[in-house]
Design an enzyme around this catalytic site. Structure first.
Site, mmCIF file in Angstrom:
data_model
loop_
_atom_site.group_PDB
_atom_site.id
_atom_site.type_symbol
_atom_site.label_atom_id
_atom_site.label_comp_id
_atom_site.label_asym_id
_atom_site.label_seq_id
_atom_site.Cartn_x
_atom_site.Cartn_y
_atom_site.Cartn_z
ATOM 1 N N ASN A 5 0.836 -1.187 0.000
ATOM 2 C CA ASN A 5 0.000 0.000 0.000
ATOM 3 C C ASN A 5 0.881 1.251 0.000
ATOM 4 O O ASN A 5 2.098 1.173 -0.018
ATOM 5 C CB ASN A 5 -0.945 -0.032 1.207
ATOM 6 C CG ASN A 5 -2.294 0.573 0.899
ATOM 7 O OD1 ASN A 5 -2.395 1.504 0.109
ATOM 8 N ND2 ASN A 5 -3.323 0.039 1.525
ATOM 9 N N HIS A 9 24.806 2.037 11.024
ATOM 10 C CA HIS A 9 25.903 2.997 11.173
ATOM 11 C C HIS A 9 26.726 2.596 12.387
ATOM 12 O O HIS A 9 26.190 2.030 13.342
ATOM 13 C CB HIS A 9 25.355 4.419 11.337
ATOM 14 C CG HIS A 9 24.531 4.862 10.180
ATOM 15 N ND1 HIS A 9 25.077 5.399 9.046
ATOM 16 C CD2 HIS A 9 23.196 4.811 9.960
ATOM 17 C CE1 HIS A 9 24.117 5.677 8.187
ATOM 18 N NE2 HIS A 9 22.970 5.326 8.717
ATOM 19 N N THR A 27 12.860 -5.833 15.559
ATOM 20 C CA THR A 27 14.285 -5.685 15.832
ATOM 21 C C THR A 27 15.052 -6.993 15.730
ATOM 22 O O THR A 27 16.272 -6.980 15.689
ATOM 23 C CB THR A 27 14.504 -5.106 17.241
ATOM 24 O OG1 THR A 27 13.963 -6.019 18.203
ATOM 25 C CG2 THR A 27 13.854 -3.739 17.387
ATOM 26 N N ARG A 77 7.059 -8.333 19.732
ATOM 27 C CA ARG A 77 7.121 -9.586 20.484
ATOM 28 C C ARG A 77 5.999 -10.489 20.002
ATOM 29 O O ARG A 77 4.883 -10.027 19.718
ATOM 30 C CB ARG A 77 6.940 -9.322 21.970
ATOM 31 C CG ARG A 77 8.127 -8.642 22.621
ATOM 32 C CD ARG A 77 7.846 -8.419 24.114
ATOM 33 N NE ARG A 77 8.953 -8.017 24.934
ATOM 34 C CZ ARG A 77 9.758 -6.998 24.761
ATOM 35 N NH1 ARG A 77 9.653 -6.246 23.708
ATOM 36 N NH2 ARG A 77 10.704 -6.706 25.621
#
Length: 178
Positions: free
Chosen positions: A77, A107, A157, A172
């Site tokens: 979308n 970085h 993550t 989670r």
């Protein structure tokens, strides 16, 4: 760069490839929805690989485009950002909500290499039949297993297994899909 090693983004070859991608995404984003053949042609030129019946609603933003592979029947979308400094692989039948970000760049944590403009990247892999809810952010190095649902606004993550629902920041697993 593609191997995950540190690199300088201002490299002339990389800068030219980035400008090429900007030109193509600008053209894609300006093309009418009434001209699907032209949209497809631009995506075929921009992306590394694109399956049949892929629908990406503008605006689309990428770093290079050529490091992105999208499987058949995937829908993205409005507002997909796919920063493909490392490869991004999106499976078949994936549903991507509005304003999703797929971010491969990283970085250095140490200030001097960051000041010196060093960067790196880690690939992202999204399995088949995944649903990424609106505003989800997928961070560098993440793999999401087949059939998994990522809730709106979640920040992924770390890897998610197949057949789960994951939500939150950081995302989670909250349940298994049977």
């Amino acid at each position: 760069m593609l191997a995950g090693d540190l690199y300088i983004a201002d490299d002339p070859e990389l800068a030219e490839n980035s400008l090429r991608a900007m030109d193509l995404t600008d053209a894609y984003n300006a093309t009418s929805a009434r001209n699907p053949a032209e949209r497809r042609r631009i995506l075929e030129e921009l992306l590394g690989e694109i399956g049949d019946n892929v629908d990406i609603r503008p605006p689309l933003r990428v770093d290079y485009g050529s490091h992105i592979r999208i499987g058949a029947r995937t829908f993205a979308n409005y507002g997909l950002i796919a920063l493909d400094v490392a490869p991004i692989t999106i499976g078949e039948d994936v549903q991507i909500g509005t304003n999703v970000q797929l971010l491969t760049p990283t970085h250095p944590v140490d200030p001097q290499p960051r000041r010196d403009k060093w960067e790196a990247a880690e690939p992202i892999v999204i399995g088949d039949n995944v649903w990424l809810g609106s505003g989800a952010i997928v961070l560098p190095g993440v793999t999401i297993g087949d059939n998994t649902v990522v809730g709106a606004g979640s920040v992924v993550t770390r890897d998610l297994p197949a057949n789960v629902v994951a939500v939150g920041n950081p995302a989670r697993v909250v349940r298994t899909i049977s």
